[in-house]
Design an enzyme around this catalytic site. Structure first.
Site, mmCIF file in Angstrom:
data_model
loop_
_atom_site.group_PDB
_atom_site.id
_atom_site.type_symbol
_atom_site.label_atom_id
_atom_site.label_comp_id
_atom_site.label_asym_id
_atom_site.label_seq_id
_atom_site.Cartn_x
_atom_site.Cartn_y
_atom_site.Cartn_z
ATOM 1 N N ASP A 34 0.831 -1.204 0.042
ATOM 2 C CA ASP A 34 0.146 0.134 -0.028
ATOM 3 C C ASP A 34 1.072 1.281 -0.026
ATOM 4 O O ASP A 34 1.615 1.413 0.697
ATOM 5 C CB ASP A 34 -1.069 0.129 1.146
ATOM 6 N N GLY A 141 -7.170 2.617 4.084
ATOM 7 C CA GLY A 141 -6.383 3.530 4.949
ATOM 8 C C GLY A 141 -5.871 3.135 6.290
ATOM 9 O O GLY A 141 -4.936 3.382 6.706
ATOM 10 N N ASP A 175 -9.702 -6.842 -0.716
ATOM 11 C CA ASP A 175 -8.581 -6.435 0.086
ATOM 12 C C ASP A 175 -9.429 -6.032 1.245
ATOM 13 O O ASP A 175 -9.879 -4.859 1.261
ATOM 14 C CB ASP A 175 -7.900 -5.185 -0.623
ATOM 15 N N GLY A 176 -9.340 -6.451 2.427
ATOM 16 C CA GLY A 176 -9.590 -5.832 3.837
ATOM 17 C C GLY A 176 -10.433 -7.026 4.343
ATOM 18 O O GLY A 176 -11.603 -7.325 4.172
#
Length: 223
Positions: A34, A141, A175-176
């Site tokens: 990232d 984030g 993703d996540g």
């Protein structure tokens, strides 16, 4: 089988070299890095020097996830480092096609990322240009958020849509919030690749955790 990409953002940087060796040993399919600019998403992360060192210290593919308000200019620093792929958020620029063409001109796979609230319909004009699509299953984030299940279903719908179009060359990634306990659900949705951060790096032995995750996705031929 669903590919597994450990998210370097969540690694223990005091022990990263050894962790990379272990993850290489146990079959990491790619490393997800990232790059956060502090504007498009909160916080700052890794830069070109780190990415260059990572590329030079592993034979595993390196996948860059560029979370920047100015992706067209920021991607220059990464495209000549020997990376495998670079993904740009569709929400970050009105010139997404310009970004994609710049990535592909360097021989790098071009990806587009969609935040949880972004509809799949924004991809309609991009099918012929992209190599991979990253569906965010958390708000980007911050690490260690729980998965948003509706986003996982969104990724499953995308897989079905691509199959109907016979576009088997485009890879769908999530993703996540992906962990050992829910990776099978990702696999069952037909999703091609999953980024896993704390679900690997916040365990006692990241390499063995990766091995267990990958083993859990091997089909039982006896059944």
């Amino acid at each position: 089988m669903t590919k597994i990409g450990p998210s370097i953002m969540c690694a223990n940087f005091f022990n990263l070299k050894e962790q990379i060796k272990q993850l290489d040993k146990y079959g990491a399919d790619y490393y997800h890095v990232d790059i956060m600019d502090g504007h498009f998403v909160p916080g700052f992360t890794l830069g070109t020097e780190f990415v260059e060192q990572l590329v030079n210290n592993t034979k595993t593919a390196v996948d860059i996830h560029l979370m920047s308000d100015n992706p067209f200019d920021h991607m220059d620093s990464f495209l000549d480092l020997g990376i495998h792929s670079l993904t740009v958020h569709i929400e970050s620029t009105p010139d997404i096609l310009k970004c994609i063409k710049k990535i592909k001109a360097k021989g790098v796979r071009a990806g587009v990322a969609l935040n949880p609230g972004t509809p799949l319909s924004l991809l309609d004009e991009l099918w012929d240009d992209i190599d991979q699509i990253l569906i965010m299953t958390i708000n980007p984030g911050l690490a260690a958020q729980p998965i948003i299940n509706s986003c996982l279903q969104k990724a499953a719908r995308l897989v079905q849509n691509l199959n109907c179009r016979q576009m088997h060359n485009i890879e769908v990634m999530v993703d996540g919030g992906i962990k050992e306990h829910n990776i099978r659900e990702v696999f069952n949705c037909g999703i091609h690749a999953a980024v896993i951060g704390t679900g690997i790096f916040n365990t006692e032995n990241p390499g063995l955790t990766l091995k267990r995750i990958k083993s859990s996705l091997v089909p039982d031929i006896g059944k």
